[in-house]
Design a protein around this motif. Structure first.
Motif, PDB file in Angstrom:
ATOM      1  N   GLY A 292      81.915  17.341  71.770  1.00  0.00           N
ATOM      2  CA  GLY A 292      80.729  17.993  72.319  1.00  0.00           C
ATOM      3  C   GLY A 292      79.767  17.001  72.936  1.00  0.00           C
ATOM      4  N   ALA A 293      79.577  15.878  72.257  1.00  0.00           N
ATOM      5  CA  ALA A 293      78.684  14.855  72.787  1.00  0.00           C
ATOM      6  C   ALA A 293      79.267  14.223  74.043  1.00  0.00           C
ATOM      7  CB  ALA A 293      78.423  13.788  71.723  1.00  0.00           C
ATOM      8  N   ALA A 294      80.592  14.021  74.044  1.00  0.00           N
ATOM      9  CA  ALA A 294      81.243  13.450  75.226  1.00  0.00           C
ATOM     10  C   ALA A 294      81.013  14.349  76.434  1.00  0.00           C
ATOM     11  CB  ALA A 294      82.729  13.263  74.963  1.00  0.00           C
ATOM     12  N   GLN A 299      77.612  15.564  81.507  1.00  0.00           N
ATOM     13  CA  GLN A 299      76.659  16.425  82.207  1.00  0.00           C
ATOM     14  C   GLN A 299      75.332  15.726  82.479  1.00  0.00           C
ATOM     15  OE1 GLN A 299      77.799  19.480  83.239  1.00  0.00           O
ATOM     16  NE2 GLN A 299      79.695  18.649  82.363  1.00  0.00           N
ATOM     17  N   GLY A 300      75.264  14.435  82.132  1.00  0.00           N
ATOM     18  CA  GLY A 300      74.060  13.671  82.410  1.00  0.00           C
ATOM     19  C   GLY A 300      73.002  13.730  81.335  1.00  0.00           C
ATOM     20  N   LEU A 372      71.284   4.770  80.184  1.00  0.00           N
ATOM     21  CA  LEU A 372      72.712   4.989  79.906  1.00  0.00           C
ATOM     22  C   LEU A 372      73.452   5.143  81.222  1.00  0.00           C
ATOM     23  CD1 LEU A 372      74.170   7.414  77.249  1.00  0.00           C
ATOM     24  CD2 LEU A 372      74.890   7.642  79.615  1.00  0.00           C
ATOM     25  N   VAL A 373      74.654   4.578  81.283  1.00  0.00           N
ATOM     26  CA  VAL A 373      75.466   4.704  82.481  1.00  0.00           C
ATOM     27  C   VAL A 373      76.890   5.073  82.082  1.00  0.00           C
ATOM     28  CG1 VAL A 373      76.021   2.228  82.530  1.00  0.00           C
ATOM     29  CG2 VAL A 373      76.204   3.582  84.628  1.00  0.00           C
ATOM     30  N   MET A 374      77.452   6.052  82.760  1.00  0.00           N
ATOM     31  CA  MET A 374      78.842   6.445  82.500  1.00  0.00           C
ATOM     32  C   MET A 374      79.798   5.433  83.153  1.00  0.00           C
ATOM     33  SD  MET A 374      78.501   9.118  80.661  1.00  0.00           S
ATOM     34  CE  MET A 374      80.216   9.725  80.609  1.00  0.00           C
ATOM     35  N   LEU A 375      80.940   5.211  82.509  1.00  0.00           N
ATOM     36  CA  LEU A 375      81.907   4.236  83.019  1.00  0.00           C
ATOM     37  C   LEU A 375      83.156   4.934  83.556  1.00  0.00           C
ATOM     38  CD1 LEU A 375      81.592   1.639  80.133  1.00  0.00           C
ATOM     39  CD2 LEU A 375      80.466   1.610  82.360  1.00  0.00           C
TER      40      LEU A 375
END
Length: 375
Positions: A292-294, A299-300, A372-375
């Protein structure tokens, strides 16, 4: 837009060019001076049109090992590598300075360690130095400071260093001159059906599998894996990256004239802080999250304590941490709002329960989306 046009002076004001040891140094440990002259001619031609260029140059260890008579190219031990680097770096920088001066350009030497670009303050200092040198028309020649680096605190390859320098310099393009001309669907040395991939817009599992399968002819799978990581770092900073063959003379001209390559296309430029976070190679700890957190992160949204499962490492508030999904896949990187001890106490807990657990008013998130930045 053609592949090479993305790196032309009109579209790419600042360009980083990386040159590996296999191209710069011959098997006997001598500089391939005539070839290097041709590269310098390419650089001069681009600078004359207004493009600003920095060079990430390997070769110090190989050159130093020859001068010191060290076995295994100076890599028999860490001590040998450090001694070879210290000796070879003088020869390498002198060669660049001399050849660039011959075409009317001024060289500058910058030696960096991993910590110089992982520490935010030192990163900003490096960025300012690069910006000023390039604005003055100087050609910085950059290398990892192998004379002091250890296995635990080093980039390990100049592909990733080049991408990190691109971030720090605010460059729009990175060209990796290599002994291969790009990423192939399979190893072209053993598979006659292997085909070159001319453009990559997203580095997904399919693209990574090609590198893992040893598509880097003559380099081994590790070589291409490092190039994909460099491409990911460059893309996160909004810079295009090209893998180009450097086996011929005037390789930048050959690329501009339509030579074969693989170009990793950047879709946009992240904020300076988020680009720095995405490009980091180290983290103080890791937070594991549930499905769920992932999904919320994708979703930003921020990472809340309720979605965390466990915490690894020793970190303080404000340190960089990695965020991993249920299967262990690295999802994101960000600045922790809690130290490791408090983060471990609140994993899996709802926000309304945090004040009683901590004894103080909780923060809005474990890792806020703004950091935070997504990889």
């Amino acid at each position: 837009m053609t592949a090479s046009a993305r790196f032309a002076p009109a579209a790419c004001h600042r360009l980083i060019v990386k040159i590996g040891s296999a191209l710069l140094v011959d098997p006997t440990g001598k500089v391939r001076r005539d070839w290097l002259k041709s590269v310098v001619a390419d650089v001069a031609a681009r600078v004359s049109t207004g493009q600003q260029i920095a060079i990430v140059s390997s070769g110090a260890i190989a050159l130093g090992a020859r001068r010191l008579g060290l076995p295994k190219g100076g890599r028999a031990s860490l001590e040998d590598a450090q001694a070879a680097a210290a000796t070879g770096q003088i020869a390498l920088s002198h060669c660049w300075a001399e050849l660039l001066a011959d075409v009317g350009l001024t060289a500058a030497q910058i030696l960096v360690t991993l910590d110089d670009l992982e520490d935010r303050r030192r990163y900003l200092n490096a960025s300012s130095t690069l910006d000023r040198l390039l604005a003055l028309g100087v050609v910085p020649v950059i290398n990892e400071n192998d004379s002091v680096a250890t296995e635990e605190i080093r980039f390990g390859d100049n592909d990733r260093l080049a991408a990190r320098i691109a971030q720090a310099a605010g460059a729009q393009g990175v060209i990796l001159l290599s002994d291969v001309d790009g990423l192939y669907t399979a190893n072209p040395g053993t598979d006659p059906t292997a085909t070159l991939i001319p453009e990559v817009t997203r580095i997904d599992a399919r693209i990574r599998a090609m590198a893992d399968g040893g598509s880097a002819s003559g380099m081994g799978s590790g070589g291409m894996v490092s190039k994909l990581e460099a491409a990911r770092i460059a893309q996160s900073a909004g810079a295009h990256l090209a893998i180009v063959s450097g086996k011929q003379d005037r390789p930048l001209t050959a690329f501009a004239d339509g030579g074969r390559s693989t170009v990793f296309v950047a879709s946009g430029r992240a904020s300076a802080r988020k680009a720095w976070l995405a490009g980091r190679l180290t983290a103080k700890g890791r937070i594991h999250v549930d499905a769920g957190a992932a999904h919320a992160l994708e979703q930003g949204r921020s990472l809340l304590a309720a979605g965390a499962v466990s915490v690894d490492g020793r970190f303080a508030r404000g340190d960089v941490v990695e965020i991993a999904g249920p299967d262990g896949t690295l999802l994101a990187r960000g600045l922790s709002e809690y130290d490791a001890a408090d983060a471990a106490r609140i994993v899996g807990r709802r926000s309304d329960a945090l004040a009683d657990l901590l004894g103080y008013a909780p923060r809005a998130a474990m890792v806020h989306r703004d950091h935070l930045v997504m990889l």
